[in-house]
Design a protein around this motif. Sequence first.
Motif, PDB file in Angstrom:
ATOM      1  N   ALA A   1      -8.565 -47.680  45.296  1.00 12.63           N
ATOM      2  CA  ALA A   1      -8.637 -49.136  45.190  1.00 12.63           C
ATOM      3  C   ALA A   1      -7.257 -49.788  45.226  1.00 12.63           C
ATOM      4  O   ALA A   1      -7.053 -50.811  45.891  1.00 12.63           O
ATOM      5  CB  ALA A   1      -9.385 -49.544  43.927  1.00 12.63           C
ATOM      6  N   GLU A   2      -6.296 -49.221  44.511  1.00 11.77           N
ATOM      7  CA  GLU A   2      -4.965 -49.821  44.489  1.00 11.77           C
ATOM      8  C   GLU A   2      -4.310 -49.726  45.867  1.00 11.77           C
ATOM      9  O   GLU A   2      -3.670 -50.686  46.331  1.00 11.77           O
ATOM     10  CB  GLU A   2      -4.093 -49.143  43.433  1.00 11.77           C
ATOM     11  CG  GLU A   2      -2.687 -49.724  43.306  1.00 11.77           C
ATOM     12  CD  GLU A   2      -2.652 -51.179  42.844  1.00 11.77           C
ATOM     13  OE1 GLU A   2      -1.594 -51.828  43.022  1.00 11.77           O
ATOM     14  OE2 GLU A   2      -3.664 -51.663  42.290  1.00 11.77           O
TER      15      GLU A   2
ATOM     16  N   ALA B   1      -5.912 -52.389  47.949  1.00 11.55           N
ATOM     17  CA  ALA B   1      -5.460 -53.735  47.605  1.00 11.55           C
ATOM     18  C   ALA B   1      -4.084 -54.017  48.194  1.00 11.55           C
ATOM     19  O   ALA B   1      -3.821 -55.108  48.727  1.00 11.55           O
ATOM     20  CB  ALA B   1      -5.444 -53.911  46.088  1.00 11.55           C
ATOM     21  N   ARG B   2      -3.188 -53.056  48.118  1.00 15.78           N
ATOM     22  CA  ARG B   2      -1.838 -53.245  48.653  1.00 15.78           C
ATOM     23  C   ARG B   2      -1.852 -53.328  50.185  1.00 15.78           C
ATOM     24  O   ARG B   2      -1.074 -54.083  50.786  1.00 15.78           O
ATOM     25  CB  ARG B   2      -0.916 -52.136  48.162  1.00 15.78           C
ATOM     26  CG  ARG B   2      -0.678 -52.217  46.654  1.00 15.78           C
ATOM     27  CD  ARG B   2       0.387 -51.274  46.146  1.00 15.78           C
ATOM     28  NE  ARG B   2       0.582 -51.456  44.713  1.00 15.78           N
ATOM     29  CZ  ARG B   2       1.299 -52.425  44.158  1.00 15.78           C
ATOM     30  NH1 ARG B   2       1.925 -53.309  44.947  1.00 15.78           N
ATOM     31  NH2 ARG B   2       1.429 -52.529  42.857  1.00 15.78           N
TER      32      ARG B   2
ATOM     33  N   SER C   1      -6.024 -59.594  45.707  1.00 14.63           N
ATOM     34  CA  SER C   1      -6.479 -58.443  46.490  1.00 14.63           C
ATOM     35  C   SER C   1      -7.241 -57.458  45.615  1.00 14.63           C
ATOM     36  O   SER C   1      -8.264 -56.915  46.028  1.00 14.63           O
ATOM     37  CB  SER C   1      -5.286 -57.744  47.144  1.00 14.63           C
ATOM     38  OG  SER C   1      -4.844 -58.459  48.267  1.00 14.63           O
ATOM     39  N   ARG C   2      -6.736 -57.232  44.417  1.00 13.68           N
ATOM     40  CA  ARG C   2      -7.434 -56.312  43.507  1.00 13.68           C
ATOM     41  C   ARG C   2      -8.783 -56.889  43.083  1.00 13.68           C
ATOM     42  O   ARG C   2      -9.804 -56.190  43.116  1.00 13.68           O
ATOM     43  CB  ARG C   2      -6.579 -56.065  42.268  1.00 13.68           C
ATOM     44  CG  ARG C   2      -5.307 -55.270  42.511  1.00 13.68           C
ATOM     45  CD  ARG C   2      -4.635 -54.933  41.191  1.00 13.68           C
ATOM     46  NE  ARG C   2      -3.327 -54.342  41.402  1.00 13.68           N
ATOM     47  CZ  ARG C   2      -2.169 -54.894  41.012  1.00 13.68           C
ATOM     48  NH1 ARG C   2      -2.185 -56.071  40.383  1.00 13.68           N
ATOM     49  NH2 ARG C   2      -1.026 -54.285  41.252  1.00 13.68           N
TER      50      ARG C   2
ATOM     51  N   GLY D   1     -12.263 -55.717  44.482  1.00 16.62           N
ATOM     52  CA  GLY D   1     -13.235 -55.749  43.388  1.00 16.62           C
ATOM     53  C   GLY D   1     -14.583 -56.294  43.812  1.00 16.62           C
ATOM     54  O   GLY D   1     -15.633 -55.702  43.522  1.00 16.62           O
TER      55      GLY D   1
ATOM     56  N   GLU E   1       3.363 -60.077  41.250  1.00 17.44           N
ATOM     57  CA  GLU E   1       2.185 -60.206  40.383  1.00 17.44           C
ATOM     58  C   GLU E   1       1.958 -61.628  39.889  1.00 17.44           C
ATOM     59  O   GLU E   1       0.850 -61.968  39.468  1.00 17.44           O
ATOM     60  CB  GLU E   1       2.326 -59.266  39.181  1.00 17.44           C
ATOM     61  CG  GLU E   1       2.467 -57.787  39.515  1.00 17.44           C
ATOM     62  CD  GLU E   1       1.131 -57.117  39.793  1.00 17.44           C
ATOM     63  OE1 GLU E   1       0.093 -57.734  39.485  1.00 17.44           O
ATOM     64  OE2 GLU E   1       1.130 -55.993  40.326  1.00 17.44           O
TER      65      GLU E   1
END
Length: 470
Positions: free
Chosen positions: A79-80, A83-84, A97-98, A103, A312
């Motif tokens: 998942a990470e 997202a990136r 994105s996460r 998600g 972030e």
Amino acid sequence: MRSAIYLDGSWQRPESPDAIPVFDPYTEASIGSVPECTPAEVGRAVAASRRAFASWSRTPLKERLDHLDAIAQGLRERAEEMARTISEELGAPIVDSRASQVGLSLTGFDGVVSVARGYAFEEEIGTSLVIREPMGVAACITPWNYPLHQITLKVASALAAGCTVVLKPSEVTPFNALLLTEIIDRAGLPPGVFNLVSGSGAGVGEALVSHPDVDLVSFTGSTRAGMRISELAAPQIKRLCLELGGKSAAIVLDDADLEIVVPQVLERCLTNAGQNCAALSRLLVPASAVERAANVAAEAAGAYTIGDPRDESVRLGPVVSSTQWDRVRGYVRAGMDSGARLVCGGIERPAALSHGYFVPPTVFSEVRPEMSIFREEIFGPVLGITGYESEDEAVALANDSDYGLSGAVWSADRDRAVGVARNLRTGQVTVNGGAYNFLAPFGGYKRSGLGRESGRYGLEEFLQVKSLQL
């Protein structure tokens, strides 16, 4: 793997060396490329899907869903990374994105599996046995704005129904699709059940839609592209599920609290830099409250941190490409030229940023129905505020659109809000900020498309009905 496509259960190099560059919308630099497939590769992908359909369509439901569970687990594990990847190719802030890109994709995927597990594929009606069976080979053509979500929603529904799939992701944001294909490959689907081809809509997309062995097309994208798909599919009477454009209105009734509601509307306009088919881009408020609403919107817009999507703290990233940047700024210029009042934002990149396809949060007030910024889908972080004199006029303004994908109503009286919502000609309406429900149907009226996605309704798009008279 960026030089390969996925056909018949393996990664393969296409015949043509042609490639399509992919750009990071923050740095404006190329970050790689994907193959520009030819109609020959499309034909091989469809042929593989057709061969696999006979056995996959008869595979027990539990076995099909076990494969889907394995895909979902693989996506959770990566998942990470996913997202990136999406932040880099789309420009979405990493926090979004996460949560939204990855998600929501997982939530929707799991929702499809849950619905399929409890779905009645057969029922008795009088003396007939009614059977719902898979349509066949599904062409899934997906957009760049919510790339993973649209892929997972279509692919999960198709595979759960027993269809086989040829996926053509957007060439603008393709790397998430390649990463998902790695996950699908490791989940062990039989060869040919899932295939991926890359390329442009005019080349690969049209060849896929026109192929006589494709039984249905599930497409998300622009209304113009949807019209072209309809033309190509018409001679073969293919089933189409088209999720197209939107120009959604948020009606704030006179008993609602503007200080609370307007920032919520703005958020639903600016999400994903406004690149959202269901964005609330038209704010309708009582005429006496237009100036106040504009001031609240401007204050809320000023709180958005704009910058590097990898940061972030960033809430608003760039739009996806130079083409989109020019398009959105063109609409902002048109709004100013037509006499709408620019409350905040505009065409200039924020002063602290020297690169990136950034459009600041932009709010117009005194927007009239004849203006292009009222009528046309901008697909950028631009909100227009229009005043109304009565509840009936508010409904008429909301419905004064070629589109009908989404909408919203706010009121201190829930029953009053629901009453207004019932009068809106749109596929879904948010009442007082209600949460999105993945089991509810998603799709539009008018030029916003045909068919529905999500939950039981999305599964049924990939099924056809047969009756046995006993």
